[in-house]
Design a protein around this motif. Sequence first.
Motif, short mmCIF file in Angstrom:
data_model
loop_
_atom_site.label_atom_id
_atom_site.label_comp_id
_atom_site.label_asym_id
_atom_site.label_seq_id
_atom_site.Cartn_x
_atom_site.Cartn_y
_atom_site.Cartn_z
N UNK A 1 23.64 34.91 40.44
CA UNK A 1 23.77 35.70 41.66
C UNK A 1 24.53 36.99 41.40
N UNK A 2 24.11 38.03 42.07
CA UNK A 2 24.87 39.28 41.98
C UNK A 2 25.84 39.31 43.16
N UNK A 3 27.12 39.35 42.83
CA UNK A 3 28.15 39.27 43.86
C UNK A 3 28.97 40.54 43.91
N UNK A 4 29.17 41.04 45.11
CA UNK A 4 30.08 42.17 45.30
C UNK A 4 31.38 41.63 45.87
N UNK A 5 32.45 41.76 45.09
CA UNK A 5 33.75 41.27 45.51
C UNK A 5 34.56 42.44 46.06
N UNK A 6 35.01 42.30 47.32
CA UNK A 6 35.83 43.36 47.94
C UNK A 6 37.22 42.78 48.14
N UNK A 7 38.14 43.14 47.27
CA UNK A 7 39.47 42.51 47.25
C UNK A 7 40.48 43.50 46.68
N UNK A 8 41.58 43.73 47.41
CA UNK A 8 42.56 44.70 46.93
C UNK A 8 43.66 44.08 46.07
N UNK A 9 43.77 42.77 46.08
CA UNK A 9 44.82 42.12 45.31
C UNK A 9 44.37 41.97 43.85
N UNK A 10 45.16 42.59 42.95
CA UNK A 10 44.78 42.62 41.53
C UNK A 10 44.64 41.22 40.95
N UNK A 11 45.63 40.38 41.23
CA UNK A 11 45.63 39.05 40.62
C UNK A 11 44.44 38.22 41.09
N UNK A 12 44.21 38.25 42.39
CA UNK A 12 43.09 37.47 42.94
C UNK A 12 41.77 38.02 42.42
N UNK A 13 41.65 39.34 42.42
CA UNK A 13 40.43 39.97 41.94
C UNK A 13 40.11 39.59 40.50
N UNK A 14 41.14 39.70 39.66
CA UNK A 14 40.93 39.38 38.25
C UNK A 14 40.58 37.92 38.05
N UNK A 15 41.31 37.05 38.75
CA UNK A 15 41.05 35.62 38.52
C UNK A 15 39.68 35.21 39.06
N UNK A 16 39.27 35.84 40.17
CA UNK A 16 37.94 35.52 40.70
C UNK A 16 36.83 36.00 39.77
N UNK A 17 37.05 37.17 39.21
CA UNK A 17 36.05 37.70 38.30
C UNK A 17 35.89 36.76 37.09
N UNK A 18 37.02 36.24 36.62
CA UNK A 18 36.97 35.30 35.48
C UNK A 18 36.33 33.99 35.89
N UNK A 19 36.76 33.50 37.06
CA UNK A 19 36.32 32.17 37.48
C UNK A 19 34.82 32.13 37.80
N UNK A 20 34.30 33.26 38.31
CA UNK A 20 32.90 33.27 38.72
C UNK A 20 32.02 33.85 37.63
N UNK A 21 32.32 33.49 36.39
CA UNK A 21 31.61 34.15 35.29
C UNK A 21 30.15 33.72 35.17
N UNK A 22 29.77 32.65 35.87
CA UNK A 22 28.35 32.29 35.84
C UNK A 22 27.53 33.22 36.74
#
Length: 221
Positions: A1-22
């Motif tokens: 899936x192509x996901x657009x993540x809209x998130x201003x928190x650096x930590x959450x953004x980074x961890x989500x990007x890593x976690x949703x690597x599929x």
Amino acid sequence: MRILLVEDDEMIGESLQKALKSHAVNWVKDTFAAEHTLNLEKYDLILLDLGLPKRSGLDYLVQLREKGVVTPVLIITARDSIEDRVKGLDCGADDYLLKPFAVEELEARIRVLARRRQDRTNPIISCGDASLDPATYTLSFRGRTKRLSVKAFSIMQILLENPGVIYSRSQLEEKIYGWNEEVESNAVEVHIHTIRRKFETDIIINVRGVGYTFPKVRVSS
Ligand code: CA
């Protein structure tokens, strides 16, 4: 899936990007960047924080839906009042997840939305003045359109596909609940009551002592 993540928190953004690597995740930090990105590329899902700089996620969502963008939106936020949740869903979000959440749960919800997206090709079920849209879980009746819960939608689907047939409470229960699902004794009545209330009319007719039906022909009273 192509996901657009809209998130201003650096930590959450980074961890989500890593976690949703599929998935293919593109991360932006405010809604204007989201708008820009969405103009350039198509996405299957938008993960939307609400507390964002410049413009709130909710305002952005309202604007998206007004423009007719149907991309599914899953709100991820720490705001946890029922009011906020209802507002989010009413503004056109498809689902809502409270921070902090387990990535497994987010993944599961993404799968649900993906499945629902596939169902978009499903035909609209209509009968008389009523029509049901499986893509949006909405029921339209006499010019009004309302979103239904999954169970309420299932009840309407059974009734609309078989107009005039009277179903007892237990028949409906059997059809809309899984084998091992706990069912409260008045669950079906509650769903039907909710549907009627949304449309402020007896869209579903109660045949006393027998059950419920969507009539083929309505006799005005
Ligand atoms: Ca935020």
